[in-house]
Design an enzyme around this catalytic site. Structure first.
Site, PDB file in Angstrom:
ATOM      1  N   SER A  76      -1.148  44.429 -23.712  1.00  0.00           N
ATOM      2  CA  SER A  76      -2.067  45.549 -23.943  1.00  0.00           C
ATOM      3  C   SER A  76      -2.580  45.588 -25.380  1.00  0.00           C
ATOM      4  O   SER A  76      -1.788  45.676 -26.333  1.00  0.00           O
ATOM      5  CB  SER A  76      -1.330  46.855 -23.626  1.00  0.00           C
ATOM      6  OG  SER A  76      -2.064  47.957 -24.114  1.00  0.00           O
ATOM      7  N   ASN A  77      -3.888  45.575 -25.520  1.00  0.00           N
ATOM      8  CA  ASN A  77      -4.496  45.751 -26.850  1.00  0.00           C
ATOM      9  C   ASN A  77      -4.395  47.208 -27.294  1.00  0.00           C
ATOM     10  O   ASN A  77      -4.307  47.510 -28.482  1.00  0.00           O
ATOM     11  CB  ASN A  77      -5.968  45.334 -26.808  1.00  0.00           C
ATOM     12  CG  ASN A  77      -6.126  43.890 -26.390  1.00  0.00           C
ATOM     13  OD1 ASN A  77      -5.654  42.990 -27.070  1.00  0.00           O
ATOM     14  ND2 ASN A  77      -6.778  43.647 -25.253  1.00  0.00           N
TER      15      ASN A  77
END
Ligand SMILES: Cc1ncc(COP(=O)(O)O)c(C=O)c1O
Length: 337
Positions: A76-77
């Site tokens: 996840s960014n």
């Protein structure tokens, strides 16, 4: 529309550049491609979540939070940028990572965004694919409250009406830039996932009567579901802004033909799109979002979706850190790009 009345902390390097992609446009024979560099927002290597976090973190501080909880897929960014934002603001950060792709590749599990989450001091806990991540966050929040902490829960992708204000603000920024540059923007294209980016953009662009159509390229859900998610969030964001009804259902358009086998699973067109932009413009996309979004844009260009003289802006939402979670797509011994 008065965004200044909403609390905001400055986290991003804004405005991000709006640049022509001359070499690639020539290579493709049109349209005129531009890129809005939200991969350069500055926070922990940048990305679209920084804009959302400016409003979400301000809300957390206003509520007296000392801890932030959020969730996302392993690479996840959003989790990485949240970990960096909490570090900057001196808050504790707990991240729940869902093993959504089922990959146990050590690079995917430990490198890229995961490495940076830890570097920023966040604690990480894992959950299996398909877990009810919102419920898991609420459970953790309850436990932390029992220990006297004040947790603030951010939904996946920072996609709620507070986070979406970041992309209402981006729409204002883009329009100001285009006026300053004398650039008529005919289309805006970007990768869409948890819906906050597109919901904020559509709300802002409609509120400002820009008439610029937005096309979201989906990375997970089928078209009907993606459009519905974006529309519902755009309606809630409009209400939050006091602009009820500014977005109509037909203003929300997603194309979900480029997901491939599923979320976070590489496609050949993504691999080619990432390589093309890296080698034509020196710009890095990511394998999960912007790479699939750009692959969709390239395919639509090939199919004549745009006029040759159109000015098409691709919003680069960031994520190149995730390339290090997918070394096999380019990094096999003997690979020749
Ligand atoms: C690099 C990147 N691009 C695009 C998106 C999609 O944005 P949104 O979740 O607001 O739809 C994300 C979200 O996680 C992302 O990390």
């Amino acid at each position: 529309m008065n965004l200044a009345r909403f609390p905001r902390v400055r986290l991003g390097h804004l405005p991000t550049p709006l640049e022509p992609m001359e070499r690639l446009s020539k290579h493709l024979g049109g349209p005129n491609l531009w890129i809005k560099r939200d991969d350069c927002t500055g926070l922990a290597s940048g990305g679209n979540k920084t804009r959302k976090l400016e409003f979400l973190m301000a809300d957390a501080l206003e509520q007296g939070a000392d801890t932030v909880i959020t969730q996302g897929a392993t690479q996840s960014n959003h989790a990485r940028q949240t970990a960096a934002a909490t570090a900057k603001l001196g808050l504790a950060c707990h991240i729940l990572l869902e093993n959504r792709t089922g990959s146990d590749d050590p690079s995917y599990v430990h490198n890229g965004n995961v490495l940076l989450d830890q570097l920023h001091g966040a604690s990480i806990a894992k959950r299996p694919a398909g877990a009810d991540m919102q419920a898991e966050m609420e459970k953790l929040a309850e436990a932390l409250r029992g220990q006297g902490r004040k947790p603030y829960v951010i939904p996946g992708g920072g996609s709620n009406p507070v986070g979406a204000l970041g992309y209402v603000n981006a729409s204002l920024e883009l329009l100001n830039q285009s006026v300053d540059m004398g650039l008529r923007v005919d289309h805006l294209v970007h990768a869409t996932g948890s819906a906050g980016t597109q919901a904020g953009l559509v709300t802002g662009l409609k509120a400002l009567n820009s008439q610029i159509p937005v096309l979201g390229i989906g990375v997970r859900a089928p078209k009907d579901k993606q459009e519905e998610n974006v529309f519902v969030l755009a309606e809630r964001t409009s209400t939050h802004l006091g602009l009820d009804g500014v977005v109509r259902r037909e203003d929300v358009v997603a194309n979900c033909d480029y997901v491939g086998e599923g979320y976070g699973i590489p496609t050949d067109s993504m691999v080619e799109a990432v390589k093309l932009l890296a080698q034509q413009e020196g710009i890095l996309l990511d394998p999960v979002y912007s790479g699939k979004g750009f692959a969709g844009l390239l395919d639509l260009i090939g199919k004549g979706h745009f006029d040759k003289n159109d000015n098409v802006v691709f919003l680069h939402t960031g994520g190149s850190v995730a390339l290090f979670g997918y070394p096999d797509i380019y990094g096999l011994p003997g690979y020749q790009a």
